[in-house]
Design a protein around this motif. Structure first.
Motif, mmCIF file in Angstrom:
data_model
loop_
_atom_site.group_PDB
_atom_site.id
_atom_site.type_symbol
_atom_site.label_atom_id
_atom_site.label_comp_id
_atom_site.label_asym_id
_atom_site.label_seq_id
_atom_site.Cartn_x
_atom_site.Cartn_y
_atom_site.Cartn_z
ATOM 1 N N LEU A 70 -9.517 5.100 -1.449
ATOM 2 C CA LEU A 70 -7.546 4.518 -0.794
ATOM 3 C C LEU A 70 -6.778 5.897 -0.758
ATOM 4 N N ARG A 71 -5.706 6.220 -0.197
ATOM 5 C CA ARG A 71 -4.563 7.221 -0.762
ATOM 6 C C ARG A 71 -3.638 6.135 -0.883
ATOM 7 N N LEU A 72 -2.837 5.202 -1.509
ATOM 8 C CA LEU A 72 -1.721 5.289 -1.739
ATOM 9 C C LEU A 72 -0.323 5.556 -1.645
ATOM 10 N N ILE A 73 -0.093 5.739 -0.727
ATOM 11 C CA ILE A 73 1.768 6.213 -0.738
ATOM 12 C C ILE A 73 2.673 5.157 -1.309
ATOM 13 N N GLU A 74 3.508 4.547 -2.097
ATOM 14 C CA GLU A 74 4.654 4.004 -2.316
ATOM 15 C C GLU A 74 6.383 4.496 -1.771
ATOM 16 N N VAL A 75 6.294 3.454 -0.865
ATOM 17 C CA VAL A 75 7.760 4.431 -0.613
ATOM 18 C C VAL A 75 8.978 3.056 -0.878
ATOM 19 N N CYS A 76 9.987 3.849 -1.291
ATOM 20 C CA CYS A 76 10.712 3.110 -1.976
ATOM 21 C C CYS A 76 12.258 3.185 -1.500
ATOM 22 N N THR A 77 12.521 2.829 -0.127
ATOM 23 C CA THR A 77 13.441 3.473 -0.007
ATOM 24 C C THR A 77 14.989 3.109 -0.484
ATOM 25 N N ARG A 78 14.725 2.732 -1.056
ATOM 26 C CA ARG A 78 16.541 2.104 -2.749
ATOM 27 C C ARG A 78 16.369 2.389 -3.930
ATOM 28 N N GLU A 79 15.353 3.100 -4.249
ATOM 29 C CA GLU A 79 14.983 3.064 -5.634
ATOM 30 C C GLU A 79 15.680 5.237 -5.604
ATOM 31 N N THR A 80 15.272 5.833 -6.560
ATOM 32 C CA THR A 80 15.877 6.888 -6.779
ATOM 33 C C THR A 80 14.881 7.496 -7.427
ATOM 34 N N HIS A 81 13.862 6.878 -7.951
ATOM 35 C CA HIS A 81 12.866 7.472 -8.877
ATOM 36 C C HIS A 81 11.845 7.905 -8.058
ATOM 37 N N VAL A 82 11.371 9.285 -8.208
ATOM 38 C CA VAL A 82 10.183 9.557 -7.414
ATOM 39 C C VAL A 82 9.403 10.174 -8.478
ATOM 40 N N GLY A 83 7.734 9.428 -8.364
ATOM 41 C CA GLY A 83 6.434 10.899 -9.325
ATOM 42 C C GLY A 83 5.705 10.151 -9.026
ATOM 43 N N ALA A 112 -14.574 -3.882 -0.146
ATOM 44 C CA ALA A 112 -15.316 -4.337 -1.019
ATOM 45 C C ALA A 112 -16.419 -4.302 -0.623
ATOM 46 N N THR A 113 -16.334 -3.567 0.927
ATOM 47 C CA THR A 113 -17.447 -3.057 1.423
ATOM 48 C C THR A 113 -17.379 -1.765 1.805
ATOM 49 N N ASP A 114 -18.903 -1.124 2.260
ATOM 50 C CA ASP A 114 -18.663 -0.044 2.438
ATOM 51 C C ASP A 114 -18.788 0.907 3.682
ATOM 52 N N LEU A 115 -17.051 0.420 4.362
ATOM 53 C CA LEU A 115 -16.401 0.844 5.323
ATOM 54 C C LEU A 115 -16.058 2.312 4.814
ATOM 55 N N ARG A 116 -16.225 2.933 5.885
ATOM 56 C CA ARG A 116 -16.692 4.427 6.009
ATOM 57 C C ARG A 116 -15.221 5.494 6.191
ATOM 58 N N SER A 117 -14.407 4.321 6.915
ATOM 59 C CA SER A 117 -12.931 5.280 6.685
ATOM 60 C C SER A 117 -12.318 5.701 5.627
ATOM 61 N N ASP A 118 -11.412 6.976 5.630
ATOM 62 C CA ASP A 118 -10.467 7.047 4.324
ATOM 63 C C ASP A 118 -8.778 6.026 5.192
ATOM 64 N N ILE A 119 -8.417 5.909 3.901
ATOM 65 C CA ILE A 119 -7.971 5.232 4.544
ATOM 66 C C ILE A 119 -6.008 5.290 3.888
ATOM 67 N N LEU A 120 -5.593 6.289 4.548
ATOM 68 C CA LEU A 120 -4.266 6.762 4.134
ATOM 69 C C LEU A 120 -3.179 5.222 4.109
ATOM 70 N N PHE A 121 -2.635 4.808 3.633
ATOM 71 C CA PHE A 121 -1.545 3.549 2.922
ATOM 72 C C PHE A 121 -0.350 3.865 2.754
ATOM 73 N N PHE A 122 0.873 3.727 3.166
ATOM 74 C CA PHE A 122 2.286 3.768 3.478
ATOM 75 C C PHE A 122 2.335 2.817 2.336
ATOM 76 N N HIS A 123 3.064 2.362 2.140
ATOM 77 C CA HIS A 123 4.193 0.184 1.235
ATOM 78 C C HIS A 123 5.500 0.941 0.798
#
Ligand SMILES: Cc1cc2nc3c(=O)[nH]c(=O)nc-3n(C[C@H](O)[C@H](O)[C@H](O)COP(=O)(O)OP(=O)(O)OC[C@H]3O[C@@H](n4cnc5c(N)ncnc54)[C@H](O)[C@@H]3O)c2cc1C
Length: 248
Positions: free
Chosen positions: A178-191, A143-154
């Motif tokens: 913002l780059r979001l990486i969804e980490v699903c430790t008990r799901e087999t779906h990858v994509g 929502a602001t002009d923060l200059r950082s790239d963000i890599l977010f592991f959820h």
């Protein structure tokens, strides 16, 4: 002597209590009189539950999930405070029964786990309910002009119904940094940008080319954070660049 403003118990009214994931509910609170002082993304409040006679029954700490930019008298959400709480023991079971109109006290804001302002890149690791302070930070950054790239592991056991998964996806879709990486430790779906195992060095290496850039922020279970910290330090990350918020 005047007490520090954070220590003053402020009366808030529950305006919403709804489940947002398995065992997790979202509380929206609005001040009845004076609100808590302005907060920084990542800070937390003391939530005080009351007895029927209005005295304090018990208190616990909760990260503020909303962003400071959505917190102001002229903004649509006004002075609301958003909390997301995982039901675990007596306190949270009782908090989960709060009804619209019920009164609680808040103290705060507290905490030094806040959004760094001058880093070229931020790598964030959220484990389960540990998403709350980091969500406040990415909401603020987008929502602001923060200059950082963000890599977010959820990271969650299952991603489909994880708390705030939909919102993080839509933030990533409209916030180019913002780059979001969804980490699903008990799901087999990858994509797409989804991973179906616990975060390990092989996974980190695929997303992080230069470990010396920027800062690392993490919030989640103790073992989750201990493991990540070890891996990052083995990769040469300066421990001063690794910041964690521990919930217990
Ligand atoms: C900085 C920080 C931020 C946090 N942010 C979050 C967050 O965003 N979301 C989240 O889910 N958790 C968060 N936590 C964890 C949270 O503070 C609690 O530890 C967690 O919710 C435990 O809940 P519980 O129901 O097991 O609590 P309990 O262990 O049952 O209770 C907590 C406290 O309530 C009191 N209490 C409990 N039962 C009774 C009783 N019968 N009579 C009288 N008093 C009683 C005691 O003082 C006890 O220490 C955070 C913690 C910290 C330190």
């Amino acid at each position: 002597m005047i007490p520090p403003p954070q220590t003053v118990q402020r009366r808030y009214r529950v305006i919403e209590n709804r489940p947002i994931a398995d065992g997790i509910f979202r509380l929206l609170l609005e001040p009845v009189e004076d609100p808590i002082p302005p907060f920084q993304a990542g800070q937390w409040v003391g939530l005080h539950l009351l007895n029927p006679d209005g005295s304090v029954w018990a208190k616990s700490a909760y990260s503020i999930a909303n962003a400071p930019t959505t917190y102001g008298p002229d903004l649509p959400a006004g002075r609301q405070v958003e909390l997301a709480i995982k039901v675990e023991g007596d306190f949270t079971t009782r908090a989960s029964t709060l009804k619209t109109g019920d009164t609680v006290f808040l103290t705060g804001p507290w905490g030094v786990f806040t959004l760094p302002k001058n880093e070229p890149r931020l790598v964030m690791f959220a484990g389960g309910i540990g998403v709350t302070p980091l969500l406040s930070m990415v909401r603020e950054a987008c929502a602001t002009d923060l200059r950082s790239d963000i890599l977010f592991f959820h990271s969650n056991q299952t991603c489909r119904d994880a708390a705030y998964a939909d919102e993080l996806r839509s933030l990533a879709a409209r916030c180019p940094r913002l780059r979001l990486i969804e980490v699903c430790t008990r799901e087999t779906h990858v994509g797409g940008e989804k991973e179906s195992k616990r975060i390990d060095v092989e996974m980190l290496d695929r997303y992080i080319k230069d470990y010396t850039v920027g800062a690392y922020l993490m919030c989640g279970p103790r073992e989750f954070m201990d493991g990540l910290k070890r891996m990052l330090q083995d990769k040469g990350v300066d421990p001063k660049k690794i910041r964690k918020e521990l919930f217990s």
